[in-house]
Write an enzyme that holds these catalytic residues in place. Structure first.
Site, PDB file in Angstrom:
ATOM      1  N   ALA A  12       0.911  -1.102  -0.533  1.00  0.00           N
ATOM      2  CA  ALA A  12      -0.096  -0.015  -0.329  1.00  0.00           C
ATOM      3  C   ALA A  12       0.645   1.261  -0.081  1.00  0.00           C
ATOM      4  O   ALA A  12       1.333   0.930   0.628  1.00  0.00           O
ATOM      5  CB  ALA A  12      -0.382  -0.212   1.504  1.00  0.00           C
TER       6      ALA A  12
ATOM      7  N   LYS B  14       7.387   5.773  10.323  1.00  0.00           N
ATOM      8  CA  LYS B  14       7.882   6.749  12.531  1.00  0.00           C
ATOM      9  C   LYS B  14       6.982   6.989  12.816  1.00  0.00           C
ATOM     10  O   LYS B  14       6.231   6.716  14.313  1.00  0.00           O
ATOM     11  CB  LYS B  14       9.067   6.641  11.979  1.00  0.00           C
ATOM     12  CG  LYS B  14       9.105   8.327  11.181  1.00  0.00           C
ATOM     13  CD  LYS B  14       9.990   8.724  10.272  1.00  0.00           C
ATOM     14  CE  LYS B  14       9.906   8.635   8.839  1.00  0.00           C
ATOM     15  NZ  LYS B  14      11.111   8.384   8.133  1.00  0.00           N
TER      16      LYS B  14
ATOM     17  N   VAL C  50      12.712   3.487  11.325  1.00  0.00           N
ATOM     18  CA  VAL C  50      14.703   4.231  12.069  1.00  0.00           C
ATOM     19  C   VAL C  50      15.775   3.938  11.485  1.00  0.00           C
ATOM     20  O   VAL C  50      15.862   3.428  11.459  1.00  0.00           O
ATOM     21  CB  VAL C  50      14.413   3.576  13.892  1.00  0.00           C
ATOM     22  CG1 VAL C  50      15.347   4.350  14.142  1.00  0.00           C
ATOM     23  CG2 VAL C  50      13.074   4.081  14.422  1.00  0.00           C
TER      24      VAL C  50
ATOM     25  N   GLY D 169      16.772   4.801   8.005  1.00  0.00           N
ATOM     26  CA  GLY D 169      16.264   3.912   7.470  1.00  0.00           C
ATOM     27  C   GLY D 169      17.016   2.612   6.955  1.00  0.00           C
ATOM     28  O   GLY D 169      16.112   1.977   7.168  1.00  0.00           O
TER      29      GLY D 169
ATOM     30  N   LYS E 172      11.434   8.939  16.151  1.00  0.00           N
ATOM     31  CA  LYS E 172      12.532   8.027  15.627  1.00  0.00           C
ATOM     32  C   LYS E 172      12.815   7.108  17.580  1.00  0.00           C
ATOM     33  O   LYS E 172      13.223   6.352  17.643  1.00  0.00           O
ATOM     34  CB  LYS E 172      13.864   7.970  14.879  1.00  0.00           C
ATOM     35  CG  LYS E 172      13.360   8.167  13.393  1.00  0.00           C
ATOM     36  CD  LYS E 172      13.891   9.040  12.317  1.00  0.00           C
ATOM     37  CE  LYS E 172      13.493   9.013  11.406  1.00  0.00           C
ATOM     38  NZ  LYS E 172      14.297   9.984  10.833  1.00  0.00           N
TER      39      LYS E 172
END
Lengths: 444, 444
Positions: free
Chosen positions: B14, B111, B138, B140, B211
């Site tokens: 999605a 996040k 968190v 990448g 994060k």
């Protein structure tokens, strides 16, 4: 093993040196949080070491003692055998084979044994349906095997490389900070316990080569091949080389570097090298000082990942050993649930041939100690020209203590084979007072 | 699900923005190696996004299209729903709840949603017996959630902190390199696509706070508490502050910092702060430049672990999303095999209260813009004295464009409450042309 869920995972420890004692301390100190994170407690059941009477700073009375360490794996009350004895063969290997044959999970911190026998052990563990883990064998407390096997699992890894030996990094970064020479810093490191009495494995790059071969297998899905690692240590690096590199914008680090390449004949070529490298100061590895380790993995989607931490020591090594045990406690419910030790079943790892180095392209640092007389520089320059080496910068420094003169040069990017050819042209020349030193320059 | 072993793990996606398209590209490009590493293939079955016609650079024709994204989770041919829509509430949250209710595994890079609703979602996922994962939420592409949850699992984590927002780090390190001011660099970053048109979430530290709250929960085993993160962004940092910090041996970085502390009443106190910090140049975070992220975890046995890499971008984020999917493909065999999303079941996470900051001890950098007239320095100095702040160094710099003068000072180590008290004494003084800026100095 489903019926053992919430039951303790029962451990036997072989080897009670600093790491073994560290594992006991960790499991006792952090028992409550480990139980929360595992969903069940870890319980040390039995231990074994050479000398029962030795004071290790931990109380061994709660645990059964076995004089014969292979008896650990025969015990019915043990689920996991933890090997912290060390050595590539001998008792450690005997125990590993016995533990797996006895259906125990097997955890080790033994890089030499994994480098030499890891594939064979993993193959047996896979057919026996038992987990085998060795996070602590590479880069101490840094969870880099997990990082490659799982965290970066979606990526094709283009290069994996890093600082894999804390002793060498301590020596090189101390030489850098103090301007002192290798032998002097090594003696001090030995006195302080940062280097072994016989430092050969560390200093000559063998320890780093063990670790590199393990990392490469996991990163690339290739068969582990320790024997083809080209390992050169740091004995010949001079304080003058470090000063020279500094003035050119580099630091010197012992780097283990691996990559895998295709070829026309379809065979994958595995490049594995442990050498002192010149590292550009704007590269993250240039800032890794002291006994720290750091591993870089370059994935085709993740980009550059860096894992850094303490590369040795009882606490960090125990942290990695117990992380493996926690993984087993969480997942070892059924035979289906066992991840292969090398991420891919041993039978499916790609075979490789060692890569040739001559056609690799890069820059290099060449250092010569030469007699102080007319014509020597011309002789060096002619050899470079005839080898096809193009020089980017050259510095000649005044006399050393033995009357020799140091000439250091950095080449333009070119084939390594050209440097080899140029040095061959100089071989046997009485202008050189010792063999030249070649260090590659790490590409960004 | 045992019968599906070796069967493909079937995915629905999605959201088809840059990350969604990146996930498709990754799964297509690396299909063969992913299948080797998983033991079974990943197969995208269905996708959904707002605009079906948009060109995303990937071919969507192999996949079923659903206009209504919640229809993805209703499909019988889907095992895992991957949410890449974004936003803390709205369609993303609706989809998350529906997917879990429908018995699908749920993977997200969101996040904001995890920071706001992660505990509730994890609780439902645990009782439904489905895995939920959010590595990409968190830092990448850096596998830091796995690193904390599994790699460092044996440790009590004393502090977890790091550079969690690539946009802010890009701006600060560009200001540092070029001497340019914030607004100028921000505009350029926006033009280059490194900063959003509305940069509030990044610049004001909210993204980093999302994060940090996730990291803290996993590192400490505490209930996620986004609402108590003290977040201050980088809008007020001047090029002059960076120059000042540089001359004192520091760089300025936006740092998210968390720790947990006991207290007399038995309640754990959770300290969570996102602030611009002065970072000593010999700290590894001082060398993290550009859009890179880096997280440090300090374990009681592992020592300091550093995880570094690309904090954003379609490739790195896709790498983390697919790592989660691979974990599910490897382990989701039975309900027993599902690790809790926050490492510990939600019901067993510790409740905390926010920590007080006044009694924290550290050094700080204080910067004042003051009117250029006699007596102002004396007024500042008196306020410091009366607050109980001891000054280690002080620099006054000539006039700014508006006739104001900059006074920067670094305090000796002391309680933060003293700095607050001293600034309270100055509040309302017409000697100050703008409110003072306080930045803490990162402790080694």
């Amino acid at each position: 093993m489903s019926e053992t869920t919430k039951q303790p995972l029962r451990l036997a420890l072989a080897g009670l040196g600093t790491v073994g004692a560290g594992v006991i301390r960790l499991i006792e100190t952090n028992a409550a949080l480990i139980e929360r994170r595992c969903g069940r407690p870890l319980r040390i059941v039995a231990v074994s070491a050479r000398d029962r009477g030795k004071d290790r700073g931990v109380d061994l009375t709660p645990y059964a003692w076995e004089d014969d360490m292979t008896a650990l794996s025969a015990r019915d009350d043990v689920d996991v055998v933890v090997e912290l004895v060390g050595g590539s063969d001998g008792p450690a290997l005997t125990l590993a084979r016995k533990a797996i044959a006895d259906g125990k999970a097997f955890v080790t911190a033994n890089k030499a044994m994994i480098a030499h026998h890891g594939l064979g052990l993993a193959r047996v563990a896979e057919s026996a349906g038992v987990p085998m883990r060795f996070e602590a064998a590479v880069a101490g407390g840094i969870p880099v095997i997990k990082g490659l096997r799982e965290g970066a699992a979606a990526n094709e890894i283009e290069r994996v490389y890093g600082i894999l030996n804390g002793t060498c990094n301590y020596i090189l970064s101390t030489m850098e900070d103090t301007g002192r020479d290798f032998a002097d810093v090594l003696s001090e490191a030995q006195a302080m316990g940062f280097a072994e009495a016989d430092p050969t494995f560390d200093i000559d790059g063998i320890d780093a080569a063990h670790k590199l071969s393990i990392l490469a297998s996991i990163a690339f899905g290739t068969q582990l091949d320790f024997s083809s690692v080209d390992a050169v240590g740091i004995r010949r690096v001079l304080a003058a080389d470090i000063a020279q590199a500094e003035s050119l914008g580099y630091v010197i680090r012992l780097i283990g570097m691996a990559r895998v390449e295709g070829s026309e004949d379809g065979k994958k070529r595995l490049f594995q090298r442990v050498h002192p490298y010149l590292v550009p100061k704007n590269h993250p590895l240039a800032h890794v000082d002291g006994a720290t380790n750091a591993v870089v993995a370059e994935g085709n989607f993740s980009g550059r990942l860096l894992f850094q931490g303490a590369g040795a020591g009882d606490g960090p090594t125990a942290s990695a050993v117990v992380a493996d045990i926690i993984d087993i406690a969480r997942h070892w419910e059924s035979e289906n649930e066992i991840d292969p030790a090398f991420s891919i079943p041993v039978g499916e790892l790609d075979a490789t041939v060692p890569a040739q180095t001559g056609d690799r392209v890069g820059k290099a640092y060449l250092r010569f100690m030469v007699a102080d007389r007319p014509g020597v520089l011309a002789e060096l320059a002619a050899a470079m020209r005839d080898g096809g080496v193009s020089i980017e910068s050259l510095i000649q420094k005044g006399e050393g203590s033995d009357g020799a003169v140091m000439v250091a040069m950095v080449t333009h990017e070119g084939e390594e084979g050209c440097v080899v050819k140029a040095l061959d042209l100089l071989a046997g020349s009485d202008s050189l007072t010792e063999p030249p030193l070649v260090m590659h320059i790490l590409k960004q």
